[in-house]
Design a protein around this motif. Structure first.
Motif, short mmCIF file in Angstrom:
data_model
loop_
_atom_site.label_atom_id
_atom_site.label_comp_id
_atom_site.label_asym_id
_atom_site.label_seq_id
_atom_site.Cartn_x
_atom_site.Cartn_y
_atom_site.Cartn_z
N ALA A 149 16.05 -21.12 8.45
CA ALA A 149 15.18 -20.11 9.06
C ALA A 149 14.47 -20.68 10.29
CB ALA A 149 14.16 -19.61 8.04
N ARG A 150 13.97 -21.90 10.16
CA ARG A 150 13.33 -22.55 11.31
C ARG A 150 14.32 -22.70 12.46
NH1 ARG A 150 8.50 -24.91 9.57
NH2 ARG A 150 8.47 -25.59 7.39
N GLU A 151 15.53 -23.16 12.13
CA GLU A 151 16.55 -23.39 13.15
C GLU A 151 16.96 -22.09 13.83
OE1 GLU A 151 19.66 -25.32 11.06
OE2 GLU A 151 18.49 -27.14 10.67
N ALA A 152 16.84 -20.98 13.11
CA ALA A 152 17.19 -19.67 13.68
C ALA A 152 16.04 -19.08 14.50
CB ALA A 152 17.58 -18.70 12.57
N GLY A 153 14.93 -19.81 14.59
CA GLY A 153 13.80 -19.34 15.37
C GLY A 153 12.88 -18.39 14.64
N ILE A 154 13.00 -18.33 13.32
CA ILE A 154 12.11 -17.47 12.53
C ILE A 154 10.78 -18.18 12.35
CG2 ILE A 154 11.77 -16.40 10.26
CD1 ILE A 154 14.87 -16.26 10.06
N PHE A 155 9.69 -17.44 12.47
CA PHE A 155 8.37 -18.02 12.27
C PHE A 155 8.17 -18.34 10.79
CE2 PHE A 155 7.71 -15.57 16.21
CZ PHE A 155 7.19 -16.58 17.02
N VAL A 156 7.98 -19.60 10.48
CA VAL A 156 7.75 -20.04 9.11
C VAL A 156 6.30 -20.45 8.98
CG1 VAL A 156 8.39 -21.65 7.28
CG2 VAL A 156 10.14 -20.82 8.88
N HIS A 157 5.56 -19.73 8.14
CA HIS A 157 4.13 -19.97 7.98
C HIS A 157 3.86 -20.64 6.64
CE1 HIS A 157 3.46 -17.08 11.31
NE2 HIS A 157 4.46 -16.41 10.74
N ARG A 158 3.13 -21.73 6.65
CA ARG A 158 2.69 -22.37 5.41
C ARG A 158 1.46 -21.63 4.90
NH1 ARG A 158 4.57 -27.57 4.10
NH2 ARG A 158 6.64 -27.80 5.05
N THR A 159 1.42 -21.38 3.62
CA THR A 159 0.30 -20.66 3.04
C THR A 159 0.02 -21.15 1.64
OG1 THR A 159 -0.57 -18.44 2.58
CG2 THR A 159 1.76 -18.82 2.11
N SER A 160 -1.09 -20.76 1.09
CA SER A 160 -1.44 -21.16 -0.27
C SER A 160 -0.95 -20.12 -1.27
CB SER A 160 -2.96 -21.31 -0.40
OG SER A 160 -3.59 -20.04 -0.25
N ASP A 161 -0.92 -20.50 -2.54
CA ASP A 161 -0.52 -19.56 -3.58
C ASP A 161 -1.45 -18.36 -3.61
OD1 ASP A 161 1.76 -20.87 -4.80
OD2 ASP A 161 0.36 -22.36 -5.55
N GLU A 162 -2.75 -18.61 -3.39
CA GLU A 162 -3.73 -17.53 -3.47
C GLU A 162 -3.54 -16.52 -2.34
OE1 GLU A 162 -4.95 -20.98 -5.69
OE2 GLU A 162 -4.43 -20.77 -3.56
N VAL A 163 -3.30 -17.02 -1.14
CA VAL A 163 -3.10 -16.12 -0.01
C VAL A 163 -1.80 -15.34 -0.17
CG1 VAL A 163 -2.65 -16.02 2.47
CG2 VAL A 163 -4.48 -17.46 1.60
N LEU A 164 -0.75 -16.02 -0.61
CA LEU A 164 0.54 -15.35 -0.81
C LEU A 164 0.42 -14.25 -1.86
CD1 LEU A 164 3.47 -15.58 0.26
CD2 LEU A 164 3.99 -16.88 -1.80
N ALA A 165 -0.29 -14.54 -2.94
CA ALA A 165 -0.48 -13.53 -3.99
C ALA A 165 -1.24 -12.33 -3.46
CB ALA A 165 -1.20 -14.15 -5.18
#
Length: 254
Positions: A58-74
């Motif tokens: 996904a990174r190589e395809a230029g997709i924005f990859v966002h790191r997040t916490s379990d709480e925020v994702l939930a």
């Protein structure tokens, strides 16, 4: 976070033309089969390592990859346990004309299906059986709803899905294209074992509670039933659809 969470509402999905994919299986298939439509990918630190097989591509395809916490994702997701990853994807519905132009051999038309799990499971079963497309009436549940998307397990990105169809006009269009219309109904005189399934055809499936409307059955070429050998009164819509689709796949690939 609010904009992603908003995709749980149909009005927001329609306005933005986007949907939310939750969980590693659905996200992986979106990255593999529709990378150009993936807008953002959200992963926890743990998920980034566990699912590197699709996070790095996904990174190589230029997709924005966002790191997040379990709480925020939930908080962003509709699912109780999104399993560390989610993606925002642009929806690209197909149209009936394009499907018919490809000279399909196996289709399924869902009329008035209301349960998200049933719709998603039928899409998954159609994908597994090698169907050419899934057609969904305008009176059915929204294909882009989070529950439907989750239950497709990624199959949403594998085959054309046509939505918002008028049932009568669709049946007429299928007939004009030489596609036999098989109404799946417990009242059918002929069973799937006695039905010719080698040529191009569409399985027409009804509502979970009341089945097919009389005018829809009358508009089809044949009414076919799945034989029940035990004491069950009927079959679940998704189960019946899968049985019909696999009977067709067996006949066409014999």
């Amino acid at each position: 976070m609010k904009s992603v969470r908003g995709l749980s509402r149909r009005s927001v999905r329609r306005r933005t033309g986007r949907l939310l994919v939750e969980g590693p299986q659905g996200v992986r298939e979106a990255v593999r089969f529709a990378p150009g439509r993936v807008v953002d990918l959200y992963v926890t630190d743990e998920a980034a390592q566990r699912y590197a097989e699709f996070v790095e591509p996904a990174r190589e395809a230029g997709i924005f990859v966002h790191r997040t916490s379990d709480e925020v994702l939930a908080a962003m997701c509709d699912a109780d346990t999104p399993q560390g990853t989610a993606a925002v994807v642009e929806w690209a519905a197909s149209d009936l004309e394009s499907v018919l132009a490809a000279q399909p051999r196996l289709l399924v038309l869902l009329t008035h299906v209301r349960d998200p799990g049933n719709l998603g499971t039928v899409i998954r079963g159609a994908d597994a059986a090698g169907a050419d497309a899934v057609l969904v009436s305008d009176a059915s549940v929204d294909v882009t709803s989070p529950k439907v998307v989750r239950s497709t397990a990624g199959s949403l990105f594998h085959l054309p899905i046509v939505t918002g169809l008028d049932i009568d006009a669709t049946l007429a269009g299928l007939a004009a294209a030489g596609v036999r219309r098989l109404a799946a109904d417990g009242a059918g005189e002929r069973t799937i074992d006695d039905t010719e399934l080698t040529g191009p055809h569409v399985w027409v499936m009804g509502n979970e509670a009341w089945g097919l409307e009389e005018q829809t059955r009358a508009a089809c070429d044949e009414v076919v039933r799945v034989p029940i050998h035990g004491h069950a009164e009927s079959l679940n819509l998704a189960m019946a659809s899968t049985i019909c689709l696999y009977a067709s796949a067996r006949a066409q690939h014999a």
